[in-house]
Design a protein around this motif. Structure first.
Motif, PDB file in Angstrom:
ATOM      1  N   GLU A   1       0.984  -1.273   0.032  1.00  0.00           N
ATOM      2  CA  GLU A   1       0.088   0.239   0.033  1.00  0.00           C
ATOM      3  C   GLU A   1       0.674   1.339   0.047  1.00  0.00           C
ATOM      4  O   GLU A   1       1.877   1.249   0.532  1.00  0.00           O
ATOM      5  CB  GLU A   1      -0.777  -0.114   1.222  1.00  0.00           C
ATOM      6  CG  GLU A   1      -1.818  -0.964   1.241  1.00  0.00           C
ATOM      7  CD  GLU A   1      -2.588  -1.290   2.331  1.00  0.00           C
ATOM      8  OE1 GLU A   1      -1.860  -1.277   3.519  1.00  0.00           O
ATOM      9  OE2 GLU A   1      -3.763  -1.525   2.360  1.00  0.00           O
TER      10      GLU A   1
ATOM     11  N   LYS B   1      -1.633   4.965   3.938  1.00  0.00           N
ATOM     12  CA  LYS B   1      -1.435   4.298   5.250  1.00  0.00           C
ATOM     13  C   LYS B   1      -1.307   5.550   6.208  1.00  0.00           C
ATOM     14  O   LYS B   1      -2.070   5.704   7.238  1.00  0.00           O
ATOM     15  CB  LYS B   1       0.228   3.944   5.554  1.00  0.00           C
ATOM     16  CG  LYS B   1       0.250   2.335   5.124  1.00  0.00           C
ATOM     17  CD  LYS B   1       1.557   1.728   5.629  1.00  0.00           C
ATOM     18  CE  LYS B   1       1.725   0.504   4.897  1.00  0.00           C
ATOM     19  NZ  LYS B   1       3.284   0.442   5.195  1.00  0.00           N
TER      20      LYS B   1
ATOM     21  N   ARG C   1      -4.814   6.630   7.065  1.00  0.00           N
ATOM     22  CA  ARG C   1      -5.589   5.559   7.977  1.00  0.00           C
ATOM     23  C   ARG C   1      -4.823   5.885   9.307  1.00  0.00           C
ATOM     24  O   ARG C   1      -5.583   5.834  10.390  1.00  0.00           O
ATOM     25  CB  ARG C   1      -4.857   4.147   7.307  1.00  0.00           C
ATOM     26  CG  ARG C   1      -5.784   3.176   7.992  1.00  0.00           C
ATOM     27  CD  ARG C   1      -5.226   1.886   7.343  1.00  0.00           C
ATOM     28  NE  ARG C   1      -5.685   1.691   6.143  1.00  0.00           N
ATOM     29  CZ  ARG C   1      -4.927   0.940   5.232  1.00  0.00           C
ATOM     30  NH1 ARG C   1      -4.052   0.115   5.641  1.00  0.00           N
ATOM     31  NH2 ARG C   1      -5.466   1.024   3.943  1.00  0.00           N
ATOM     32  N   ASN C   2      -3.542   6.010   9.397  1.00  0.00           N
ATOM     33  CA  ASN C   2      -2.706   6.476  10.641  1.00  0.00           C
ATOM     34  C   ASN C   2      -3.566   7.599  11.450  1.00  0.00           C
ATOM     35  O   ASN C   2      -3.688   7.711  12.457  1.00  0.00           O
ATOM     36  CB  ASN C   2      -1.307   6.854  10.512  1.00  0.00           C
ATOM     37  CG  ASN C   2      -0.808   5.310  10.240  1.00  0.00           C
ATOM     38  OD1 ASN C   2      -1.123   4.298  10.800  1.00  0.00           O
ATOM     39  ND2 ASN C   2       0.429   5.537   9.875  1.00  0.00           N
TER      40      ASN C   2
ATOM     41  N   LEU D   1      -6.562   9.001  10.961  1.00  0.00           N
ATOM     42  CA  LEU D   1      -7.871   8.764  11.432  1.00  0.00           C
ATOM     43  C   LEU D   1      -7.787   8.000  12.665  1.00  0.00           C
ATOM     44  O   LEU D   1      -8.327   8.378  13.985  1.00  0.00           O
ATOM     45  CB  LEU D   1      -8.729   7.932  10.586  1.00  0.00           C
ATOM     46  CG  LEU D   1     -10.063   7.549  10.816  1.00  0.00           C
ATOM     47  CD1 LEU D   1     -10.795   8.941  11.215  1.00  0.00           C
ATOM     48  CD2 LEU D   1     -10.636   6.668   9.807  1.00  0.00           C
ATOM     49  N   GLY D   2      -6.906   7.029  12.798  1.00  0.00           N
ATOM     50  CA  GLY D   2      -6.743   6.178  13.948  1.00  0.00           C
ATOM     51  C   GLY D   2      -6.018   7.204  15.153  1.00  0.00           C
ATOM     52  O   GLY D   2      -6.687   6.995  16.364  1.00  0.00           O
TER      53      GLY D   2
ATOM     54  N   LEU E   1      -8.957   9.249  16.624  1.00  0.00           N
ATOM     55  CA  LEU E   1     -10.003   8.560  17.371  1.00  0.00           C
ATOM     56  C   LEU E   1      -9.339   8.354  18.595  1.00  0.00           C
ATOM     57  O   LEU E   1     -10.163   8.324  19.680  1.00  0.00           O
ATOM     58  CB  LEU E   1     -10.233   7.050  16.623  1.00  0.00           C
ATOM     59  CG  LEU E   1     -11.114   7.172  15.289  1.00  0.00           C
ATOM     60  CD1 LEU E   1     -11.101   5.720  14.590  1.00  0.00           C
ATOM     61  CD2 LEU E   1     -12.551   8.002  15.402  1.00  0.00           C
ATOM     62  N   PHE E   2      -7.998   7.989  18.649  1.00  0.00           N
ATOM     63  CA  PHE E   2      -7.650   7.780  19.906  1.00  0.00           C
ATOM     64  C   PHE E   2      -7.560   8.962  20.833  1.00  0.00           C
ATOM     65  O   PHE E   2      -8.051   9.017  22.044  1.00  0.00           O
ATOM     66  CB  PHE E   2      -6.021   7.522  19.804  1.00  0.00           C
ATOM     67  CG  PHE E   2      -5.322   7.385  21.136  1.00  0.00           C
ATOM     68  CD1 PHE E   2      -5.451   6.234  22.073  1.00  0.00           C
ATOM     69  CD2 PHE E   2      -4.551   8.466  21.539  1.00  0.00           C
ATOM     70  CE1 PHE E   2      -4.922   6.275  23.269  1.00  0.00           C
ATOM     71  CE2 PHE E   2      -4.131   8.243  22.724  1.00  0.00           C
ATOM     72  CZ  PHE E   2      -4.125   7.506  23.712  1.00  0.00           C
TER      73      PHE E   2
ATOM     74  N   ILE F   1      -9.921  11.427  20.744  1.00  0.00           N
ATOM     75  CA  ILE F   1     -11.121  11.870  21.052  1.00  0.00           C
ATOM     76  C   ILE F   1     -11.511  10.811  22.178  1.00  0.00           C
ATOM     77  O   ILE F   1     -12.177  11.227  23.216  1.00  0.00           O
ATOM     78  CB  ILE F   1     -12.228  11.483  20.101  1.00  0.00           C
ATOM     79  CG1 ILE F   1     -12.141  12.372  18.776  1.00  0.00           C
ATOM     80  CG2 ILE F   1     -13.581  11.443  20.603  1.00  0.00           C
ATOM     81  CD1 ILE F   1     -12.698  12.104  17.545  1.00  0.00           C
ATOM     82  N   SER F   2     -11.095   9.470  22.236  1.00  0.00           N
ATOM     83  CA  SER F   2     -11.364   8.556  23.033  1.00  0.00           C
ATOM     84  C   SER F   2     -10.853   8.988  24.535  1.00  0.00           C
ATOM     85  O   SER F   2     -11.340   8.916  25.380  1.00  0.00           O
ATOM     86  CB  SER F   2     -10.716   7.022  22.593  1.00  0.00           C
ATOM     87  OG  SER F   2     -10.742   6.291  23.856  1.00  0.00           O
ATOM     88  N   ASP F   3      -9.129   9.400  24.276  1.00  0.00           N
ATOM     89  CA  ASP F   3      -8.787   9.779  25.682  1.00  0.00           C
ATOM     90  C   ASP F   3      -9.224  11.128  26.228  1.00  0.00           C
ATOM     91  O   ASP F   3      -9.381  11.023  27.336  1.00  0.00           O
ATOM     92  CB  ASP F   3      -7.358  10.274  25.293  1.00  0.00           C
ATOM     93  CG  ASP F   3      -6.172   9.832  26.254  1.00  0.00           C
ATOM     94  OD1 ASP F   3      -6.704   8.936  27.238  1.00  0.00           O
ATOM     95  OD2 ASP F   3      -5.139  10.012  26.395  1.00  0.00           O
TER      96      ASP F   3
ATOM     97  N   PHE G   1     -12.208  11.700  26.705  1.00  0.00           N
ATOM     98  CA  PHE G   1     -13.396  11.282  27.579  1.00  0.00           C
ATOM     99  C   PHE G   1     -12.869  11.130  29.086  1.00  0.00           C
ATOM    100  O   PHE G   1     -13.444  11.132  29.853  1.00  0.00           O
ATOM    101  CB  PHE G   1     -13.864   9.913  27.112  1.00  0.00           C
ATOM    102  CG  PHE G   1     -15.009  10.370  26.142  1.00  0.00           C
ATOM    103  CD1 PHE G   1     -16.267  10.276  26.573  1.00  0.00           C
ATOM    104  CD2 PHE G   1     -14.823  10.452  24.815  1.00  0.00           C
ATOM    105  CE1 PHE G   1     -17.364  10.627  25.629  1.00  0.00           C
ATOM    106  CE2 PHE G   1     -15.626  10.990  23.905  1.00  0.00           C
ATOM    107  CZ  PHE G   1     -17.143  10.883  24.213  1.00  0.00           C
ATOM    108  N   VAL G   2     -11.662  10.612  29.230  1.00  0.00           N
ATOM    109  CA  VAL G   2     -11.119  10.471  30.607  1.00  0.00           C
ATOM    110  C   VAL G   2     -11.072  11.861  31.214  1.00  0.00           C
ATOM    111  O   VAL G   2     -11.520  12.146  32.504  1.00  0.00           O
ATOM    112  CB  VAL G   2      -9.690   9.959  30.494  1.00  0.00           C
ATOM    113  CG1 VAL G   2      -8.865   9.829  31.850  1.00  0.00           C
ATOM    114  CG2 VAL G   2      -9.582   8.445  30.029  1.00  0.00           C
TER     115      VAL G   2
ATOM    116  N   ILE H   1      11.802   9.895  21.803  1.00  0.00           N
ATOM    117  CA  ILE H   1      11.977   8.899  20.698  1.00  0.00           C
ATOM    118  C   ILE H   1      12.107   9.581  19.278  1.00  0.00           C
ATOM    119  O   ILE H   1      13.110   9.146  18.357  1.00  0.00           O
ATOM    120  CB  ILE H   1      10.713   7.864  20.446  1.00  0.00           C
ATOM    121  CG1 ILE H   1      10.924   6.999  21.856  1.00  0.00           C
ATOM    122  CG2 ILE H   1      10.549   6.781  19.527  1.00  0.00           C
ATOM    123  CD1 ILE H   1       9.659   6.047  21.873  1.00  0.00           C
TER     124      ILE H   1
END
Ligand code: HEA
Ligand code: HEA
Ligand code: CUA
Ligand SMILES: [Cu+2]
Lengths: 345, 639, 186
Positions: free
Chosen positions: C5, C10, C13-14, C16-17, C20-21, C23-25, C27-28, C140
């Motif tokens: 690909e 890629k 895709r990364n 978007l991923g 999403l992470f 947004i998820s975080d 919420f904490v 890193i």
């Protein structure tokens, strides 16, 4: 078309059958409060809806399974139909209407259940792991305000009671199935006191059960509820308001009952949650730190006032409530000790 | 013994070593900071032990992942090294070893999830059987047996509470893993991809469940916990050490859930085959998408609330203990903000399976595809606004109750759309009764019972009676069996040839179904009736005077029928895996792309990208196909 | 399948991923903020205002520099990229020292002292943990950058690091308000 007709008839029959079965009255406990009548009315409404929707879907499915099953050796596919916009809209809109209507009815019944009576009498309910205590304010004939404490919830018939719910440790819940009402009881003082109103309408004995898991003794956290006539209630209250004029031992036994000691301690030699009191007085007690003491009056008094000071071997600290010092008068403690003493003779 | 060289085994060793090291580390830190390692006061001593053990367990969980090599490629990236995206299989190793290894192939991960899920269900089911024996009659007898005291150090009501709580949460963990199994195995195959978007994250998401599950189960041996699966403080602040294992174990499983769901969303959005517009996706993908949308947001809140309880226990911080100034109702809000949407996580994939299988066996299109697809999203959206219906009697602010009643009742609408569409799909079909179809039909009926028992809970006045009674227990067993257990069984039977290349035993499948259906109906209907009659939840015993003995005995028998049904299922799949009849190609005559490929599915799902040229479920429409497997008309490249 | 690909596929895709992470975080942190509002209401803990302002400004500056770092690598200017990201990392460490090393010591309460203590240590603690992971990430990326990784066209890791760092920064803006400005001190 004939298919639809048959299905329609079957749905009606099935709805009637299931509905009559569910509303038959055997499925709910006795109605013993004004609130229960309102709640049960709403239950019956729900039962009819359940009967209808279960019938509707199940009849269609069963009918299809029988009539439209693949017969032996039959090949090919079913009738091609993708969907029908109008039908879809219908079975979206109609349920919306139904649920909104249900919600409105739900709100009205709730208001009905919570309707306040300004003349309601107040009872303070104190829940603790794992006992119940009920406190009534009374003014005696001489005009002195005193507090009556009881381990049985005695209520007058046809009179609304306002229950003020206190917890001393964890969350408990006030539940009498025959009254159809329930309220969690939160610890934490006045800010967390919650209220519940019931109007008992049937004389009798019922069980008050803790409905929120609260540890080991949750199962047995049950108290008696007695609904009696108003006059009987008055005389009971006055009797309780009088000083305990029995012997020390008998008073002690009464306090041990009212203040929930016997929820954990037994007097028959079995161990449920706490050491038994049978044969305790005057005997050696092994403590968790390995030492041994003799259970004399002093030891018992300390054990009640400051339970964590000396822990009995095999039991955990912090289980027995730490606040009996505040709740019990010195006299009451002495009487309880006398009662424990009597259990060794 | 090749098993000892698997990643799984190495991870286990690392976890044990890590736990011990972690405990040593905490002790060393305590010594450095001048804190005591033990205390003459038993309560303080227990607290110190708890701090040490929890420290060890956290390090241990991390060690498992490092030891198993889950982070391998990420560590390489951090060092600036390249890694290969190719799936390679070491052919010198037997095939079964892949399932115990950190493998990136979504099909392997899917099967790993599935087996782990069934194992958890087996544990949860066993716990249920133990406490069902106790409940079969009034009086506490069985759980007072000496053996429990010897094995676990406790018995009686506390053991009941522990078994019941563990049953609840282990079953739920089993469901979450089962959902992972379905979405991992199916989604890439259905959308025409060869793997998930982030294969390494996917492997991580699976493997973190292993230490999570082990820690959760270890609770049984560390004093247990007596709070129910909801863990309400202040009770959970006073429960034994086992409480911490529950909190941390579930936390890890939550991490898995989040990582997995992000993968599902990204895969579905970016990796669909050519021509597969969203409205031409196999319907299961819609369900998986809606599920993932809930999972990746709401799950954080249960993670947070559990961490706060852990902290409150470890450091004496006062979030929830109202005797110290905290607020117990706050916990319930945080908890249900996840745990309500979570119940729709449990069912949406299952409902997707129902919608997916029905057309195949009815040989008719899924009625109103679009409506079914959007109803999943509708349920997911509404599910965020209904959490407080679990708290009608909790003592929260009274003005919150009415709005939550309205929103809760609204969920019935999109769910109803699904039911009506299924019924219409069955109408005038050519229905075939194979095992997966039986389970699909069973699922519909049982889930219907679960659904219609929702509204009486949702209208507050009736909930005043029903809350914390067995009616609730009956309601959620209905929804979870109908929404997950039955569809999951259907899915396993249906795709079994795809996974193994062999056929399951049809006769045993049918017996499994009837055992389970009849047993379950006995069990859950009695639960509902007992609840209406006023039986409280979470009690180890009931008064004989209530007259429940007969019903409880029948309920236990029903429960055992379900259990034995599932054991037969286990026997069937284990045996058929090696001995079943070999199958070729399209066993069910399905239009779906994965069935156009050989069984078992080749390592690289599709050698050549396919193209979607029609609607997914146009059964009965002559000369229509869903996918063109060979759009370029070339012969596929040899491998 | 052996279809390799493209980097662009890629990358999309990364991205978007990662979002999403994030947004998820988030919420904490929303959950923590809600807990703060419920437990403290319109009061706030008694804290060192000067220090709070100082670390906040520090974090803002670091976020700005992170952005510079990303822009520089996109222009292929490696030395400037390295310089900026290095300073970002150092500022991140100073922030951590400021909060954990100084503010935690100065605060007139410990974690076990009432709701104020609980809320303060939970909010700063959860955030500090994120800063800590952010610093590791920065290290890193800086380290790999030093060894010649990343180019003007391909620098997803730098972009990811920047998004994560900005996210941590935005969270702190809310937490700063919640802990230092909102309500009356008690
Ligand atoms: C697995 C999933 C699952 C599902 C799908 C549901 C679905 C629903 N649940 Fe349930 N629920 C649980 C799992 C689930 N629940 C669990 C685990 C608990 C207990 C937690 C605990 O305390 O341990 C619980 C508890 C619970 C409570 C709290 C009870 C209490 O503790 O006091 C409530 C209250 O409102 C509730 C309501 C509903 C409603 C209204 C639905 C609706 O979504 C149902 C919608 C479906 C239908 C209504 C049927 C189909 C519709 C039609 C045929 C259309 C026409 C119908 C009408 C117009 C009515 N549930
Ligand atoms: C998926 C969820 C799920 C499932 C499947 C079940 C299955 C069963 N449950 Fe329950 N249950 C819950 C979720 C579930 N439960 C929850 C969340 C609670 C609430 C806890 C709480 O209050 O905190 C609860 C509570 C609960 C209670 C109430 C306890 C109380 O309040 O005091 C009861 C009582 O009868 C009960 C009984 C049963 C029984 C008899 C089964 C039987 O059907 C079990 C039969 C066994 C299985 C279905 C699995 C067997 C699997 C295998 C054998 C697979 C083997 C295969 C391989 C290894 C390849 N459960
Ligand atoms: Cu008190 Cu349960
Ligand atoms: Cu819910």
């Amino acid at each position: 078309m004939i298919h639809l007709l048959i299905v329609g008839v079957l749905v009606v029959i099935s709805t009637l059958g299931i509905g009559l079965l569910l509303t038959g009255g055997w499925i709910l406990p006795q109605q013993a409060s004004q609130q229960a009548i309102t709640v049960d009315w709403l239950f019956d409404l729900h039962f009819w809806f359940i009967a209808f929707f279960v019938s509707l879907i199940c009849v269609i499915i069963l009918y299809s399974l029988i009539v439209f099953r693949r017969k032996k050796g039959e090949k090919g596919d079913g009738v091609y139909m993708e969907g029908n916009q109008r039908l879809e809209i219908a079975w979206t809109i109609i349920p919306i209407g139904i649920v909104l209507w249900m919600a409105v009815i739900g709100g009205q019944t709730l208001a009905d259940v919570e309707r306040r009576d300004p003349d309601a009498i107040t009872v303070d309910v104190v829940a603790a792991q794992w006992s119940w205590r009920f406190e009534y304010e009374v003014t005696t004939a001489e005009g002195v305000a005193t507090k009556v404490v009881s381990d049985t919830l005695v209520l007058p018939r046809n009179q609304q009671v306002l229950l003020r719910l206190h917890s001393q440790d964890v969350i408990h819940s006030f539940f009498v199935p025959e009254f159809r009402v329930k309220q969690d009881i939160l610890p934490g003082g006045e800010k967390y006191v919650r209220e519940l109103r019931v109007t008992p309408n049937t004389n009798g004995n019922f069980s008050l059960m803790c409905a929120e898991i609260c540890g080991q003794g949750h199962t047995t956290m049950v108290a008696q509820v007695q609904v009696v006539d108003g006059s009987e209630f008055e005389s009971w209250l006055n009797e309780q308001a009088a000083e305990c004029n029995l012997s020390d031992t008998e008073c002690g036994q009464r306090w041990a009952q009212t203040f929930g000691c016997l929820g954990c301690h037994t007097t028959d030699g079995t161990t449920v949650i706490a050491p038994t009191w049978l044969g305790l007085f005057g005997h050696n007690v092994e403590l968790a730190d390995g030492s041994t003491v003799v259970a004399d009056t002093n030891y018992l008094r300390t054990s009640i006032i400051d339970p964590n000071a000396q822990i009995v071997a095999g039991f955990n600290p912090g289980v027995m409530p730490q606040n009996f010092d505040e709740i019990l008068s010195a006299e009451q403690i002495d009487q309880i000790v006398a009662f424990i003493e009597s259990l060794s003779n | 013994m090749r098993f000892f060289s698997t990643n799984f085994f190495r991870g286990l060793i690392a976890q044990i070593a890590g736990t011990v090291m972690g405990m040593g580390l905490v002790m060393a830190l305590r010594v450095i900071f001048g804190l005591p390692l033990s205390s003459p006061i038993e309560a303080d001593d227990a607290h110190i032990r708890e701090v040490i053990v929890v420290g060890g367990v956290i390090v241990g969980a991390f060690s498992f992942l490092v030891g198993a090599g889950v982070f391998g490629d990420w560590f390489k990236w951090a060092r600036g090294e390249e890694t290969s995206d190719e799936h390679t299989v070491d052919s010198s190793k037997p095939n079964w070893m892949r399932y115990f290894s950190v493998d990136f192939d979504h099909k392997v991960i899917g099967v790993q999830y599935g087996v782990a899920s069934l194992l958890l269900l087996l544990f949860g089911g066993t716990f249920a059987m133990l406490f069902r024996i106790e409940l079969a009659q009034s009086g506490i007898t069985f759980l007072n047996s000496e053996i429990f005291k010897v094995l676990l150090g406790y018995d009686g009501p506390h053991l009941y509470n522990t078994l019941m709580s563990l049953h609840g949460i282990v079953m739920i963990a089993g469901i979450l893993l089962g959902i992972g199994a379905m979405s991992n195995y199916l989604v890439p195959m259905l959308i025409g991809a060869n793997d998930m978007a982030f294969p390494r994250l996917n492997a991580f998401a699976f493997w973190v469940n292993v230490p999570g599950g082990l820690i959760l189960l270890s609770s049984l041996f560390l004093g247990g916990f007596d709070t129910g699966w909801v863990g309400y403080p202040p009770l959970s602040l006073r429960a034994p050490l086992g409480m911490q294992m529950f909190l941390f174990g579930v936390f890890l499983i939550g991490v898995s859930s989040i990582a997995g769901s992000i993968n599902v969303i990204v895969s579905i959005i970016t990796m669909r085959a050519k021509g597969m517009s969203l409205l031409r996706m196999p319907i299961f993908c819609w369900a998986a998408l809606a599920t993932a949308l809930i999972q990746f947001t709401a799950t954080q809140l249960i993670g947070l609330s559990f961490q706060l309880v852990m902290l409150e226990r470890l450091l004496d911080m006062s979030f929830f203990d109202s005797l110290q100034g905290g607020d117990p109702v706050l916990y319930q809000h945080l908890f249900w903000f996840y745990s309500h949407p979570a119940v729709y996580v449990f069912i949406l994939p299952g409902l997707g399976i129902i919608s997916e299988l029905l057309p195949v066996y009815v040989r008719k299109p899924l009625y109103g595809y679009k409506w079914v697809a959007f109803s999943s999203l509708g349920i997911a959206a509404v599910s965020f606004f209904v959490w407080a219906h679990h708290m009608f009697v909790s003592g929260m602010s009274p003005f919150l109750r009415i709005p939550f009643m309205y929103s809760t009742l609204l969920v019935a609408v999109p769910t109803g759309v699904k039911f009506f569409s299924w019924a219409a799909t069955l109408w005038q079909g050519k229905i075939e009764f194979k095992t997966p179809m039986l389970f699909t039909l069973g699922a519909i009926v049982i889930f219907l019972l679960g659904g219609v028992t929702g509204p009486p809970l949702a209208t507050i006045a009736t909930d005043l009676h029903l809350h914390d009674t067995w009616f609730v227990v009956g309601h959620f067993h209905d929804t979870m069996f109908g929404g997950f257990i039955f569809p999951f069984a259907a899915a396993i039977y249906f795709w079994f040839p795809k996974m193994t290349g062999r056929m399951y035993n049809e006769k045993q499948g049918v017996i499994h179904f009837w055992l389970m259906f009849i047993g379950f109906m006995m069990m859950s209907n009695l639960q509902l009736v007992l609840g209406l009659l006023g039986m409280r939840r979470r009690v180890a015993d009931f008064d004989a005077a209530l007259g429940f003995d007969g019903m409880q005995l029948a309920l236990t028998i029903g429960g055992f029928m379900v259990f034995f049904g599932m054991l037969l299922f286990a026997y069937n799949i284990i045996r058929s895996w090696t001995k079943g009849e070999k199958t070729e190609g399209n066993v069910w005559d399905s239009r779906s792309p994965e069935w156009q490929r050989p069984n078992p599915m080749p390592l690289h799902n599709y050698d050549q990208p396919f193209e979607v040229v029609g609607e997914p479920y146009d059964y009965g429409l002559p000369n229509s196909t869903y996918v063109n497997m060979n759009p370029a008309g070339e012969t596929p490249a040899a491998h | 399948m052996s279809v390799v690909e493209s980097y662009a596929t890629k990358l999309a895709r990364n991205r978007l991923g990662l979002w999403l992470f994030v947004i998820s975080d988030a919420f904490v942190f929303i959950g923590l903020f809600v807990a703060r509002m419920v437990l403290l209401g319109d009061t706030r803990p008694h804290l060192e205002q000067g220090l709070g302002l100082a670390v906040t400004i520090l974090l803002l500056v670091s976020s700005f520099l992170m952005n510079r770092a990303e822009v520089e690598i996109a222009h292929g200017n490696r030395p400037a990229f390295l310089r900026n990201i290095f300073i970002t990392m150092v500022l991140g460490i100073i922030f951590l020292v400021g909060v954990v090393g100084v503010e935690w010591q100065l605060a007139p309460f410990g974690p076990a002292d009432g709701q104020a203590g609980a809320v303060f240590y939970a909010m700063t603690g959860f955030h500090a943990f994120h800063v800590f992971t952010g610093v590791i990430f920065l290290f890193i990326v800086w380290n790999n950058g030093r060894r010649g990784h990343y180019s003007a066209e391909k620098h997803w890791a730098v972009e990811a690091c920047a998004i994560y760092w900005h996210f941590i920064d935005v969270v702190w803006m809310f937490f700063y308000v919640g802990l230092y400005l909102l309500g009356t001190p008690v």
